[in-house]
Design a protein around this motif. Structure first.
Motif, PDB file in Angstrom:
ATOM      1  N   ALA A  90       0.738  -1.113  -0.150  1.00  0.00           N
ATOM      2  CA  ALA A  90      -0.044   0.082   0.205  1.00  0.00           C
ATOM      3  C   ALA A  90       1.037   1.430  -0.015  1.00  0.00           C
ATOM      4  CB  ALA A  90      -1.015   0.050   0.957  1.00  0.00           C
ATOM      5  N   SER A  91       1.964   1.326   0.392  1.00  0.00           N
ATOM      6  CA  SER A  91       2.880   2.428   0.739  1.00  0.00           C
ATOM      7  C   SER A  91       3.951   2.640  -0.260  1.00  0.00           C
ATOM      8  CB  SER A  91       3.256   2.214   2.192  1.00  0.00           C
ATOM      9  OG  SER A  91       2.318   1.803   3.108  1.00  0.00           O
ATOM     10  N   VAL A  92       4.436   1.752  -1.058  1.00  0.00           N
ATOM     11  CA  VAL A  92       5.486   1.879  -1.784  1.00  0.00           C
ATOM     12  C   VAL A  92       5.045   3.019  -3.045  1.00  0.00           C
ATOM     13  CG1 VAL A  92       6.719   0.786  -3.792  1.00  0.00           C
ATOM     14  CG2 VAL A  92       6.975  -0.109  -1.588  1.00  0.00           C
ATOM     15  N   ARG A  93       4.031   2.862  -3.524  1.00  0.00           N
ATOM     16  CA  ARG A  93       3.596   3.902  -4.728  1.00  0.00           C
ATOM     17  C   ARG A  93       3.643   5.386  -3.944  1.00  0.00           C
ATOM     18  NH1 ARG A  93       2.188   5.220  -9.457  1.00  0.00           N
ATOM     19  NH2 ARG A  93       0.927   7.289  -9.663  1.00  0.00           N
ATOM     20  N   TYR A  94       3.147   5.611  -2.898  1.00  0.00           N
ATOM     21  CA  TYR A  94       3.150   6.770  -2.140  1.00  0.00           C
ATOM     22  C   TYR A  94       4.522   7.385  -1.731  1.00  0.00           C
ATOM     23  CZ  TYR A  94       0.766  10.517   0.410  1.00  0.00           C
ATOM     24  OH  TYR A  94       0.223  11.565   1.074  1.00  0.00           O
ATOM     25  N   MET A  95       5.238   6.598  -0.917  1.00  0.00           N
ATOM     26  CA  MET A  95       6.567   6.822  -0.673  1.00  0.00           C
ATOM     27  C   MET A  95       7.548   7.302  -1.519  1.00  0.00           C
ATOM     28  SD  MET A  95       6.979   4.610   2.861  1.00  0.00           S
ATOM     29  CE  MET A  95       7.555   3.140   1.641  1.00  0.00           C
ATOM     30  N   SER A  96       7.375   6.480  -2.707  1.00  0.00           N
ATOM     31  CA  SER A  96       8.141   7.014  -3.984  1.00  0.00           C
ATOM     32  C   SER A  96       7.720   7.947  -4.563  1.00  0.00           C
ATOM     33  CB  SER A  96       8.250   5.625  -4.872  1.00  0.00           C
ATOM     34  OG  SER A  96       7.185   5.470  -5.610  1.00  0.00           O
ATOM     35  N   GLY A  97       6.779   8.764  -4.279  1.00  0.00           N
ATOM     36  CA  GLY A  97       6.073  10.030  -4.928  1.00  0.00           C
ATOM     37  C   GLY A  97       5.659   9.745  -6.310  1.00  0.00           C
ATOM     38  N   GLY A  98       4.972   8.354  -6.413  1.00  0.00           N
ATOM     39  CA  GLY A  98       4.166   7.920  -7.649  1.00  0.00           C
ATOM     40  C   GLY A  98       5.114   7.384  -8.654  1.00  0.00           C
ATOM     41  N   LYS A  99       6.446   6.873  -8.164  1.00  0.00           N
ATOM     42  CA  LYS A  99       7.228   6.516  -9.257  1.00  0.00           C
ATOM     43  C   LYS A  99       7.279   5.095  -9.469  1.00  0.00           C
ATOM     44  CE  LYS A  99      11.339   9.819  -8.357  1.00  0.00           C
ATOM     45  NZ  LYS A  99      12.429  10.082  -7.388  1.00  0.00           N
ATOM     46  N   ILE A 100       6.341   4.365  -8.663  1.00  0.00           N
ATOM     47  CA  ILE A 100       6.576   2.824  -8.645  1.00  0.00           C
ATOM     48  C   ILE A 100       4.717   2.508  -8.611  1.00  0.00           C
ATOM     49  CG2 ILE A 100       6.912   0.730  -7.349  1.00  0.00           C
ATOM     50  CD1 ILE A 100       9.456   2.053  -6.201  1.00  0.00           C
ATOM     51  N   ASN A 101       4.534   1.408  -9.182  1.00  0.00           N
ATOM     52  CA  ASN A 101       3.073   1.052  -8.945  1.00  0.00           C
ATOM     53  C   ASN A 101       3.331  -0.590  -8.503  1.00  0.00           C
ATOM     54  OD1 ASN A 101       3.307   1.203 -11.583  1.00  0.00           O
ATOM     55  ND2 ASN A 101       1.578   0.105 -11.854  1.00  0.00           N
ATOM     56  N   VAL A 102       2.167  -0.985  -8.048  1.00  0.00           N
ATOM     57  CA  VAL A 102       2.403  -2.411  -7.673  1.00  0.00           C
ATOM     58  C   VAL A 102       0.928  -3.177  -7.894  1.00  0.00           C
ATOM     59  CG1 VAL A 102       2.450  -3.972  -5.512  1.00  0.00           C
ATOM     60  CG2 VAL A 102       3.720  -1.908  -5.404  1.00  0.00           C
ATOM     61  N   PRO A 103       1.126  -3.700  -9.034  1.00  0.00           N
ATOM     62  CA  PRO A 103      -0.219  -4.266  -9.763  1.00  0.00           C
ATOM     63  C   PRO A 103      -0.175  -5.736  -9.492  1.00  0.00           C
ATOM     64  CG  PRO A 103       1.942  -4.338 -11.368  1.00  0.00           C
ATOM     65  CD  PRO A 103       2.069  -3.674 -10.215  1.00  0.00           C
ATOM     66  N   ILE A 104      -0.343  -5.866  -7.983  1.00  0.00           N
ATOM     67  CA  ILE A 104      -0.721  -7.159  -7.651  1.00  0.00           C
ATOM     68  C   ILE A 104      -2.274  -7.443  -7.179  1.00  0.00           C
ATOM     69  CG2 ILE A 104      -0.211  -6.738  -5.112  1.00  0.00           C
ATOM     70  CD1 ILE A 104       1.566  -9.134  -4.941  1.00  0.00           C
ATOM     71  N   VAL A 105      -2.607  -8.878  -7.111  1.00  0.00           N
ATOM     72  CA  VAL A 105      -3.655  -9.353  -6.965  1.00  0.00           C
ATOM     73  C   VAL A 105      -3.500 -10.364  -5.727  1.00  0.00           C
ATOM     74  CG1 VAL A 105      -5.822 -10.474  -7.491  1.00  0.00           C
ATOM     75  CG2 VAL A 105      -5.103  -8.920  -9.189  1.00  0.00           C
ATOM     76  N   ILE A 106      -4.274 -10.315  -4.748  1.00  0.00           N
ATOM     77  CA  ILE A 106      -3.992 -11.288  -3.691  1.00  0.00           C
ATOM     78  C   ILE A 106      -5.711 -11.771  -3.363  1.00  0.00           C
ATOM     79  CG2 ILE A 106      -3.447 -11.940  -1.353  1.00  0.00           C
ATOM     80  CD1 ILE A 106      -1.715  -9.815  -1.248  1.00  0.00           C
ATOM     81  N   ARG A 107      -5.719 -12.889  -3.883  1.00  0.00           N
ATOM     82  CA  ARG A 107      -7.128 -13.650  -3.603  1.00  0.00           C
ATOM     83  C   ARG A 107      -7.142 -14.794  -2.878  1.00  0.00           C
ATOM     84  NH1 ARG A 107      -6.621 -18.303  -6.545  1.00  0.00           N
ATOM     85  NH2 ARG A 107      -8.782 -18.831  -5.619  1.00  0.00           N
ATOM     86  N   GLY A 108      -8.336 -15.161  -2.192  1.00  0.00           N
ATOM     87  CA  GLY A 108      -8.496 -16.465  -1.532  1.00  0.00           C
ATOM     88  C   GLY A 108      -9.949 -16.158  -0.549  1.00  0.00           C
ATOM     89  N   PRO A 109     -10.201 -17.273   0.071  1.00  0.00           N
ATOM     90  CA  PRO A 109     -11.304 -17.216   0.766  1.00  0.00           C
ATOM     91  C   PRO A 109     -11.153 -16.569   2.207  1.00  0.00           C
ATOM     92  CG  PRO A 109     -10.713 -19.310   0.895  1.00  0.00           C
ATOM     93  CD  PRO A 109      -9.501 -18.444  -0.014  1.00  0.00           C
ATOM     94  N   ALA A 110     -12.483 -15.649   2.508  1.00  0.00           N
ATOM     95  CA  ALA A 110     -12.393 -14.788   3.773  1.00  0.00           C
ATOM     96  C   ALA A 110     -13.871 -15.050   4.292  1.00  0.00           C
ATOM     97  CB  ALA A 110     -11.999 -13.440   3.446  1.00  0.00           C
ATOM     98  N   ASN A 111     -14.142 -15.942   5.001  1.00  0.00           N
ATOM     99  CA  ASN A 111     -15.423 -16.272   5.652  1.00  0.00           C
ATOM    100  C   ASN A 111     -15.441 -17.272   6.803  1.00  0.00           C
ATOM    101  OD1 ASN A 111     -14.704 -18.199   3.066  1.00  0.00           O
ATOM    102  ND2 ASN A 111     -16.486 -19.342   4.356  1.00  0.00           N
ATOM    103  N   GLY A 112     -16.360 -17.146   7.542  1.00  0.00           N
ATOM    104  CA  GLY A 112     -16.742 -17.790   8.533  1.00  0.00           C
ATOM    105  C   GLY A 112     -17.737 -19.050   8.163  1.00  0.00           C
ATOM    106  N   GLY A 113     -18.228 -19.842   9.287  1.00  0.00           N
ATOM    107  CA  GLY A 113     -19.565 -20.672   8.772  1.00  0.00           C
ATOM    108  C   GLY A 113     -18.831 -21.992   8.478  1.00  0.00           C
ATOM    109  N   THR A 114     -17.705 -22.502   8.788  1.00  0.00           N
ATOM    110  CA  THR A 114     -17.375 -23.737   8.073  1.00  0.00           C
ATOM    111  C   THR A 114     -16.555 -24.578   8.963  1.00  0.00           C
ATOM    112  OG1 THR A 114     -15.116 -22.753   7.247  1.00  0.00           O
ATOM    113  CG2 THR A 114     -16.771 -22.825   5.520  1.00  0.00           C
TER     114      THR A 114
END
Lengths: 324, 392
Positions: free
Chosen positions: A99-123
């Motif tokens: 979340a911070s690399v783009r901001y701290m670099s003054g916009g020089k870097i972006n982080v095009p990453i996806v993190i996916r997976g289940p987030a739920n209760g009930g199992t």
């Protein structure tokens, strides 16, 4: 249109994006040889080979941080977390670095990453495996978070997430993997930040995300059949960015809102939605905004109790009847 | 000094005695920091990585080290004058490591480091003005005043930060190497860390992944003996061969390097970089060094957790800049006069950078919401809808 499972929809999204962009790579625990802990990536290793589909050791901080570093160079990693509950061992990478690399670099870097997976209760997997951290993620500027509920939404949102140049975290549900829904044959993408009215109604707005949307749809049917109340069900789909207009329009129409989520109540996503409604639809309200969240304790194991801890249709019905 | 190939020593688990637990006393281990042996630069200068250096290159290294030191001395004054907020972690005493290592970088080599990052930034070619202005929080800073001392970045120079959390950059270093390998580029990632970072989980996870997947990354521990105020003796258990020997646990190549000799640094780092570039093998290097200032300038106790004698000994007998100066004089590569010129030029450049920083404007308040999301900064290419910032 064809009817496919939520699981298949996620897989189809990844296949299409793997074919479209050679920089897309799938990395996670058990995603390749084992075919995915929840079989979302089944067959991808055979189709795309070990360069594109990579088994990681159980080492979330290591491999997710590695994915963030690779994304700075233009790789587009789609990282699978076996459970979003395991994000906490990689929190520094997921929250601080992505979340911070783009901001701290003054916009020089972006982080095009996806993190996916289940987030739920009930199992029945207890407190350590039942977290729903979308509120934590949404609280962090620089990150985006979506919670698809249908096969159609899962495919369209995951494709949008993979194409996005910012970090996008996709929260799925193990309960929904086997559910099925209509998905068009032709390619489509659902823009992040667009809510969806899953059921139209006039008397009360049930606003939800994640598996709670299913609970609300069930409650709406009961309200209609047993009480003659016509509930509208708004599925947020995307938490950040947030489609405020659809929420506010719905409340202006119905004048009543019940917010339902699996998050715990304190600083849950719905705390933000409640603020939004009082701020932008105050004069339209005929009753105080109501909230139903998970009961405010760590996720209990005992199956009948766990069912009670999470939002249930009968509780939603009861809450609606209090204000209608 | 040569890279020691990873191999299990005989005193570790023996295959023929699987059921016997190896007792602690049979494994040689220690917490003791190695005492420095005075480097002989004239000898190190003849090693393969250094023998062919031109006079200009040799003088260039000196100039770079002097520039870093003068820049930081000037920044220290600015801090004391209240121009700089927060933390200021000075690199003074460690300059040979950034200059020596980064002098070996080619087009496809990348660098990432922790929060003691000014030296690496200047060594990759970032200019003093943008670096000083960043410390002052000005819009002309390398990160537009958004990062501060700990968070310098310049991807155009293959410099990926500048990271504030101890060991947080170590998985990112593996990721840069992964990216290079994925793209089929012959290069490597230099990932610097302090000796305090070696006890973080993220570091160990990174070593495992780097070795498991043969990633072309060179981890460089700049061992200055103290993780903040806690000495190595009080913080790190390791084999008696040193911190880098922990690499054996990950079947990874490792080496010790004497940080007071820029030639020893170049020789050792080059071997590791060659291994990464040619064979896609990671390494763990431990470079023995020392910082004269506190952990940060906010560290007022740094003369309490170490003795004045220790600091004086390093300054007097092991300072990489002084030793290199002596070498250049003895080898008649540079005269006293030439040194003075370089020094005065560096001081003037540092002074000018402070003036530049002082006179630069602070970023406007509207900048706070810029550079958060790529998409918001590129509205013409924006695909998502809805609200992304939530203040009113």
């Amino acid at each position: 249109m064809s009817k496919i499972s939520y699981r298949q929809a996620l897989k189809d999204a990844m296949i299409e994006e793997l074919e479209r962009d050679e920089n897309v790579v799938i990395i996670g625990e058990e995603v390749a040889q084992y075919n995915g802990a929840y079989k979302v990536t089944e067959g991808l290793l055979a189709q795309f080979g070990p360069k594109r589909i990579v088994d990681a050791p159980i080492s979330e901080a290591g491999f997710i941080g590695m994915g963030i570093g690779a994304s700075m160079l233009g790789i587009r990693p789609v990282m699978e977390l076996m459970f979003w509950s395991f994000a906490y061992v990689a929190w520094d990478q997921i929250i601080n670095n992505a979340a911070s690399v783009r901001y701290m670099s003054g916009g020089k870097i972006n982080v095009p990453i996806v993190i996916r997976g289940p987030a739920n209760g009930g199992t029945g997997v207890g407190a350590t495996h039942s977290h729903t951290p979308e509120n934590f993620i949404a609280n962090t500027p620089g990150l985006k978070v979506v919670c698809p509920v249908t096969a159609y939404d899962a495919k369209g949102l995951l494709k949008a997430a993979i194409r996005d140049n910012d970090p996008v975290y996709v929260m799925e549900s193990t309960i929904l993997y086997n559910s099925t829904g209509e998905v068009p044959e032709e390619e489509y993408v659902i823009p992040l930040g667009k809510a969806d009215v899953k059921r139209e109604g006039t008397d009360v707005s049930l606003i939800a995300h994640g598996p709670s949307v299913i609970v609300c749809l069930e409650a709406a049917e009961i309200l209609k059949a047993e009480h003659g109340i016509d509930a509208e069900v708004v599925d947020l789909r995307s938490i950040r960015p947030l489609d405020e207009k659809t929420i506010v329009d719905s409340v202006k129409k119905t004048s009543r809102a019940v917010l339902v989520e699996e998050n715990k109540p304190f600083c849950g996503v719905d705390a933000q939605i409640a603020y939004l409604i009082q701020n932008q639809a105050f004069d339209y309200l005929d009753a105080p905004v109501q909230r139903i969240s998970a009961i405010d304790a760590p996720a209990v194991y005992s199956p009948p109790l766990e069912k009670k801890q999470l939002p249930q249709a009968d509780v939603v019905v009861k809450k609606v009847l209090e204000i209608c | 000094m040569p890279l020691i190939n990873a191999s299990f020593s005989t005193h570790v688990l023996r295959k023929d005695r699987k059921t016997q637990i190896v007792t602690k006393s049979s494994i040689s281990k220690t917490t003791n920091r190695q005492k420095p042996t005075k480097a002989i630069l004239a000898k190190d200068a003849k090693s393969p990585a250094n023998a062919d250096l031109s006079k200009d290159e040799l003088i260039g290294f000196y100039r770079e080290m002097v520039r870093i030191r003068r820049f930081e001395e000037r920044s220290l004054r600015a801090y004391q004058q209240g121009r700089i907020a927060g933390f200021l972690h000075l690199y003074i005493g460690q300059e040979s490591i950034a200059v020596g290592s980064i002098s070996l970088m080619g087009e496809n080599d990348h660098v990432i480091t922790a929060y003691r990052d000014h030296g690496h930034a200047l060594a990759v070619g970032m200019n003093m003005n943008e670096c000083m202005a960043e410390l002052f929080g000005k819009s002309t800073g390398c990160s537009k005043g958004k990062g501060g001392s700990m968070h310098y970045f310049d991807p155009s120079k293959n410099y990926w930060g500048g990271h504030g959390i101890v060991a947080g950059q170590t998985p990112l270093g593996a990721g840069l190497a992964y990216g290079l390998k994925y793209q089929g580029k012959k290069g490597c990632a230099l990932c610097f860390l302090g000796d305090g970072a070696i006890n973080q989980g993220a570091f160990h996870e990174s070593l495992n992944i780097a070795s498991l997947w043969d990633l072309p990354v060179v981890y460089i521990i700049e061992n200055n003996g103290y993780s903040m105020g806690t000495s190595q003796e009080r913080s790190s258990m390791h084999p008696d061969l040193g911190l880098a020997a922990r690499a054996e646990g990950y079947s990874m190549n490792w080496a010790h390097i004497n940080g007071e000799s820029i030639f020893d640094i170049r020789e050792g780092v080059k071997k590791a970089m060659d291994l990464a570039r040619e064979e896609s093998k990671p390494s763990l290097l431990e470079i023995h060094t020392y910082r004269y200032q506190g952990h940060s300038i906010a560290d007022a106790n740094h003369k309490k957790y170490r003795t004045k004698e220790e600091i004086d000994d390093y300054r007097k007998n092991h300072d990489p800049l002084s030793l290199y100066r002596e070498y250049l004089l003895d080898a008649k590569l540079l005269t006293d006069e030439g040194m003075k010129e370089i020094d005065l030029a560096a001081k003037a450049e540092a002074e000018e950078s402070a003036k530049f920083a002082d006179e630069s404007p602070f970023p406007p308040e509207s900048d706070i919401l810029k550079d958060v999301y790529w998409e918001e900064d590129h509205p013409d290419q924006k695909l998502s809808e809805g609200r992304i910032f939530f203040n009113d």
